[in-house]
Scaffold this motif. Structure first.
Motif, PDB file in Angstrom:
ATOM      1  N   PHE A  52       0.834  -1.193   0.000  1.00 39.07           N
ATOM      2  CA  PHE A  52       0.000   0.000   0.000  1.00 39.07           C
ATOM      3  C   PHE A  52       0.877   1.255   0.000  1.00 39.07           C
ATOM      4  O   PHE A  52       1.978   1.269   0.548  1.00 39.07           O
ATOM      5  CB  PHE A  52      -0.939  -0.030   1.206  1.00 39.07           C
ATOM      6  CG  PHE A  52      -1.999  -1.090   1.076  1.00 39.07           C
ATOM      7  CD1 PHE A  52      -3.169  -0.831   0.378  1.00 39.07           C
ATOM      8  CD2 PHE A  52      -1.808  -2.351   1.624  1.00 39.07           C
ATOM      9  CE1 PHE A  52      -4.144  -1.813   0.233  1.00 39.07           C
ATOM     10  CE2 PHE A  52      -2.771  -3.338   1.479  1.00 39.07           C
ATOM     11  CZ  PHE A  52      -3.942  -3.073   0.784  1.00 39.07           C
ATOM     12  N   MET A  53       0.369   2.304  -0.616  1.00 33.47           N
ATOM     13  CA  MET A  53       1.169   3.483  -0.904  1.00 33.47           C
ATOM     14  C   MET A  53       1.480   4.305   0.343  1.00 33.47           C
ATOM     15  O   MET A  53       0.669   4.385   1.274  1.00 33.47           O
ATOM     16  CB  MET A  53       0.438   4.363  -1.915  1.00 33.47           C
ATOM     17  CG  MET A  53       0.293   3.722  -3.283  1.00 33.47           C
ATOM     18  SD  MET A  53      -0.600   4.817  -4.425  1.00 33.47           S
ATOM     19  CE  MET A  53      -0.526   3.803  -5.922  1.00 33.47           C
ATOM     20  N   ASN A  54       2.666   4.938   0.333  1.00 33.13           N
ATOM     21  CA  ASN A  54       3.028   5.902   1.369  1.00 33.13           C
ATOM     22  C   ASN A  54       2.577   7.298   0.945  1.00 33.13           C
ATOM     23  O   ASN A  54       1.982   7.478  -0.134  1.00 33.13           O
ATOM     24  CB  ASN A  54       4.532   5.859   1.659  1.00 33.13           C
ATOM     25  CG  ASN A  54       5.371   6.159   0.423  1.00 33.13           C
ATOM     26  OD1 ASN A  54       4.969   6.927  -0.459  1.00 33.13           O
ATOM     27  ND2 ASN A  54       6.555   5.561   0.346  1.00 33.13           N
ATOM     28  N   TYR A  55       2.856   8.289   1.783  1.00 31.67           N
ATOM     29  CA  TYR A  55       2.376   9.650   1.509  1.00 31.67           C
ATOM     30  C   TYR A  55       2.885  10.166   0.162  1.00 31.67           C
ATOM     31  O   TYR A  55       2.113  10.718  -0.639  1.00 31.67           O
ATOM     32  CB  TYR A  55       2.812  10.597   2.626  1.00 31.67           C
ATOM     33  CG  TYR A  55       2.330  12.018   2.408  1.00 31.67           C
ATOM     34  CD1 TYR A  55       1.130  12.452   2.954  1.00 31.67           C
ATOM     35  CD2 TYR A  55       3.075  12.925   1.637  1.00 31.67           C
ATOM     36  CE1 TYR A  55       0.667  13.749   2.742  1.00 31.67           C
ATOM     37  CE2 TYR A  55       2.619  14.210   1.409  1.00 31.67           C
ATOM     38  CZ  TYR A  55       1.419  14.622   1.965  1.00 31.67           C
ATOM     39  OH  TYR A  55       0.959  15.896   1.735  1.00 31.67           O
ATOM     40  N   GLU A  56       4.181  10.014  -0.087  1.00 31.87           N
ATOM     41  CA  GLU A  56       4.754  10.528  -1.333  1.00 31.87           C
ATOM     42  C   GLU A  56       4.094   9.892  -2.543  1.00 31.87           C
ATOM     43  O   GLU A  56       3.809  10.569  -3.542  1.00 31.87           O
ATOM     44  CB  GLU A  56       6.268  10.277  -1.356  1.00 31.87           C
ATOM     45  CG  GLU A  56       6.949  10.829  -2.601  1.00 31.87           C
ATOM     46  CD  GLU A  56       8.416  10.453  -2.692  1.00 31.87           C
ATOM     47  OE1 GLU A  56       9.125  11.059  -3.514  1.00 31.87           O
ATOM     48  OE2 GLU A  56       8.857   9.558  -1.947  1.00 31.87           O
ATOM     49  N   GLU A  57       3.856   8.587  -2.473  1.00 32.93           N
ATOM     50  CA  GLU A  57       3.239   7.884  -3.600  1.00 32.93           C
ATOM     51  C   GLU A  57       1.794   8.329  -3.806  1.00 32.93           C
ATOM     52  O   GLU A  57       1.364   8.565  -4.947  1.00 32.93           O
ATOM     53  CB  GLU A  57       3.316   6.373  -3.360  1.00 32.93           C
ATOM     54  CG  GLU A  57       4.734   5.835  -3.449  1.00 32.93           C
ATOM     55  CD  GLU A  57       4.859   4.413  -2.919  1.00 32.93           C
ATOM     56  OE1 GLU A  57       5.747   3.683  -3.409  1.00 32.93           O
ATOM     57  OE2 GLU A  57       4.079   4.034  -2.017  1.00 32.93           O
ATOM     58  N   VAL A  58       1.035   8.433  -2.721  1.00 30.33           N
ATOM     59  CA  VAL A  58      -0.352   8.899  -2.830  1.00 30.33           C
ATOM     60  C   VAL A  58      -0.398  10.295  -3.435  1.00 30.33           C
ATOM     61  O   VAL A  58      -1.167  10.578  -4.365  1.00 30.33           O
ATOM     62  CB  VAL A  58      -1.052   8.883  -1.453  1.00 30.33           C
ATOM     63  CG1 VAL A  58      -2.415   9.574  -1.531  1.00 30.33           C
ATOM     64  CG2 VAL A  58      -1.223   7.457  -0.953  1.00 30.33           C
ATOM     65  N   ASP A  59       0.432  11.177  -2.931  1.00 30.24           N
ATOM     66  CA  ASP A  59       0.443  12.564  -3.394  1.00 30.24           C
ATOM     67  C   ASP A  59       0.795  12.648  -4.874  1.00 30.24           C
ATOM     68  O   ASP A  59       0.170  13.403  -5.634  1.00 30.24           O
ATOM     69  CB  ASP A  59       1.446  13.362  -2.558  1.00 30.24           C
ATOM     70  CG  ASP A  59       1.278  14.867  -2.727  1.00 30.24           C
ATOM     71  OD1 ASP A  59       0.144  15.355  -2.560  1.00 30.24           O
ATOM     72  OD2 ASP A  59       2.281  15.544  -3.027  1.00 30.24           O
ATOM     73  N   SER A  60       1.777  11.870  -5.305  1.00 35.50           N
ATOM     74  CA  SER A  60       2.196  11.887  -6.699  1.00 35.50           C
ATOM     75  C   SER A  60       1.101  11.326  -7.613  1.00 35.50           C
ATOM     76  O   SER A  60       0.826  11.877  -8.687  1.00 35.50           O
ATOM     77  CB  SER A  60       3.492  11.075  -6.865  1.00 35.50           C
ATOM     78  OG  SER A  60       3.919  11.071  -8.204  1.00 35.50           O
ATOM     79  N   VAL A  61       0.457  10.242  -7.187  1.00 36.65           N
ATOM     80  CA  VAL A  61      -0.599   9.628  -7.996  1.00 36.65           C
ATOM     81  C   VAL A  61      -1.809  10.556  -8.095  1.00 36.65           C
ATOM     82  O   VAL A  61      -2.394  10.730  -9.173  1.00 36.65           O
ATOM     83  CB  VAL A  61      -0.996   8.260  -7.407  1.00 36.65           C
ATOM     84  CG1 VAL A  61      -2.301   7.753  -8.022  1.00 36.65           C
ATOM     85  CG2 VAL A  61       0.118   7.254  -7.635  1.00 36.65           C
ATOM     86  N   VAL A  62      -2.213  11.131  -6.977  1.00 36.95           N
ATOM     87  CA  VAL A  62      -3.372  12.018  -6.960  1.00 36.95           C
ATOM     88  C   VAL A  62      -3.137  13.240  -7.858  1.00 36.95           C
ATOM     89  O   VAL A  62      -4.007  13.624  -8.654  1.00 36.95           O
ATOM     90  CB  VAL A  62      -3.697  12.458  -5.520  1.00 36.95           C
ATOM     91  CG1 VAL A  62      -4.714  13.598  -5.511  1.00 36.95           C
ATOM     92  CG2 VAL A  62      -4.244  11.273  -4.724  1.00 36.95           C
ATOM     93  N   LYS A  63      -1.956  13.833  -7.766  1.00 42.06           N
ATOM     94  CA  LYS A  63      -1.670  15.074  -8.490  1.00 42.06           C
ATOM     95  C   LYS A  63      -1.218  14.846  -9.927  1.00 42.06           C
ATOM     96  O   LYS A  63      -1.619  15.590 -10.836  1.00 42.06           O
ATOM     97  CB  LYS A  63      -0.598  15.873  -7.744  1.00 42.06           C
ATOM     98  CG  LYS A  63      -1.056  16.424  -6.412  1.00 42.06           C
ATOM     99  CD  LYS A  63       0.088  17.154  -5.716  1.00 42.06           C
ATOM    100  CE  LYS A  63      -0.360  17.747  -4.381  1.00 42.06           C
ATOM    101  NZ  LYS A  63       0.774  18.398  -3.654  1.00 42.06           N
TER     102      LYS A  63
END
Length: 409
Positions: A52-63
């Motif tokens: 499951f994604m960490n903060y950096e990964e979530v932020d990059s995918v969302v944006k």
């Protein structure tokens, strides 16, 4: 078994680990959605993700719709929790239905604005959108970290007939001698319009191969996951698609049926990209995208899931999209057409899902021009055997349905 996606070398491996001290770990009992996602991660359906994604990964995918390393990825995969005595660095045992399923190494615990995820991924914060509702109902914190399965899965009937891992898909394709494989995404019982789409896509994917050599295959990959009242039951979807080849409407030489465990997000264009990545991981070379692919309601324009591919580079996605328009039965032509191929639009008979459902609910057999009689008969048998007499999801079905899989002790 390897595959290249975007800028990275992605190994499709089965993330399964022996662990003898599971009982000594802290435990979290997880819901079905997370269990299904863990299985899909572990077997490589969601490669290159290993957890499951960490903060950096979530932020990059969302944006940006990309992982931090530049690999295309459209939807964040997150493990939500309510406040617990869990710390970064812990190894947590994950149980499902009270039995060991997997372990997760907690690399990071973080918060992220759920409303912002909805705005970017679904282009709306309307709670009526099922993906938005799911996102806003997540817990207040998220765990990022790798996961491994620690238990064997035993798939129940009829799912056991159609379960293939990504590696097994590729092995079957090789055995069949298929050089090109076109993926057909579905969450519905097939009518003749679906059959037409599959056959048309076969010709499109066959391209320069000789037509008399069946070296192109159709993979019907059913999405098995969360169901809503009024949806077709999962068992019926699988068995009716199987009936198409069983009764010769699409030859078994070019037809294969399997499924992926995934709760639809109804994210329209972004989910279309995810479907392409999943089917690329299975070894498919082409993917069908029809009208309103992965959409819901009026949140996306009818062909928005086509248009998003205009912004995706070929090097980012190792699968070729095949775009198909809405079709209908033309009584004047005596066949299935679309608004581009014939000029009898005023006489068209649409494949209305709501109309077809109402006919089936009244136990009226649709005309063979709409649904093959064997498909209808299979649907009714599935209703009796798995749906408590109903081919559509009911409260009784949701409460008492057979699990997709069981776990060992």
């Amino acid at each position: 078994m390897t595959q290249y996606i975007g800028h990275g070398r992605v190994e499709i491996v089965e993330r399964i680990k022996e662990i003898n001290d599971f009982n000594e770990l802290k435990k979290i009992e997880i819901r079905r959605q997370l269990a299904h996602e863990i299985v899909s991660i572990a077997y490589g359906f969601l490669s290159p993700l290993r957890g499951f994604m960490n903060y950096e990964e979530v932020d990059s995918v969302v944006k940006e719709m990309r992982l931090p390393n530049g690999i295309l990825w459209p939807i964040p995969l997150i493990f939500d929790i309510i406040d617990r005595e869990i710390r970064e660095g812990d190894v947590i045992g994950l149980t499902y239905m009270g039995k060991p399923l997997a372990i997760i190494k907690v690399d990071e615990i973080f918060k992220y604005d759920k409303k912002y995820i909805a705005e970017k991924v679904y282009k709306t914060t309307d709670i009526k959108h099922p993906g938005v509702r799911r996102t806003l109902n997540y817990g207040d914190k998220f765990i990022g970290g790798e996961v491994w399965l620690v238990n064997k899965l035993k798939f129940n009937e009829p799912y056991n007939r159609f379960w293939l891992t990504p590696i097994q898909h590729r092995e079957v394709f090789k055995q069949k001698g298929w050089k090109k494989i076109v993926a057909f995404q579905t969450r519905n019982v097939p009518h003749t319009g679906h059959e037409y789409l599959m056959k048309y896509a076969w010709f499109a994917a066959n391209e320069n191969l000789k037509v008399d050599e069946p070296r192109t295959g159709i993979l019907v990959n059913v999405v098995i996951g969360e169901k809503r009242i009024g949806d077709y039951i999962d068992e019926a979807i699988l068995l009716t698609h199987d009936a198409l080849s069983k009764y010769g409407y699409i030859s078994k030489r070019v037809h294969l049926l399997s499924f992926t465990l995934w709760d639809m997000r109804y994210a329209g264009p972004r989910e279309a990209i995810l479907h392409a990545i999943i089917r690329s991981n299975l070894g498919c070379t082409h993917h069908v995208f029809g009208r309103d692919h992965a959409g819901v309601g009026n949140y996306y324009s009818p062909y928005e899931a086509h248009e998003i591919f205009d912004y995706i580079s070929e090097k980012d996605l190792l699968i070729k999209p095949i775009f198909l328009r809405e079709n209908y039965y033309c009584p004047k032509c005596g066949g299935i057409e679309n608004e581009i191929l014939c000029d009898h639009k005023d006489e068209k008979q649409e494949f209305s899902g709501s109309l077809l459902r109402s006919i089936i609910m009244d136990e009226v057999k649709p005309t063979k021009m709409v649904m093959r009689p064997e498909v209808y008969d299979t649907l009714m048998r599935a209703a009796r055997e798995y749906g408590f007499g109903n081919p559509f999801v009911t409260e009784e079905y949701l409460k008492n349905r057979r699990n997709v899989f069981e776990l060992g002790d």
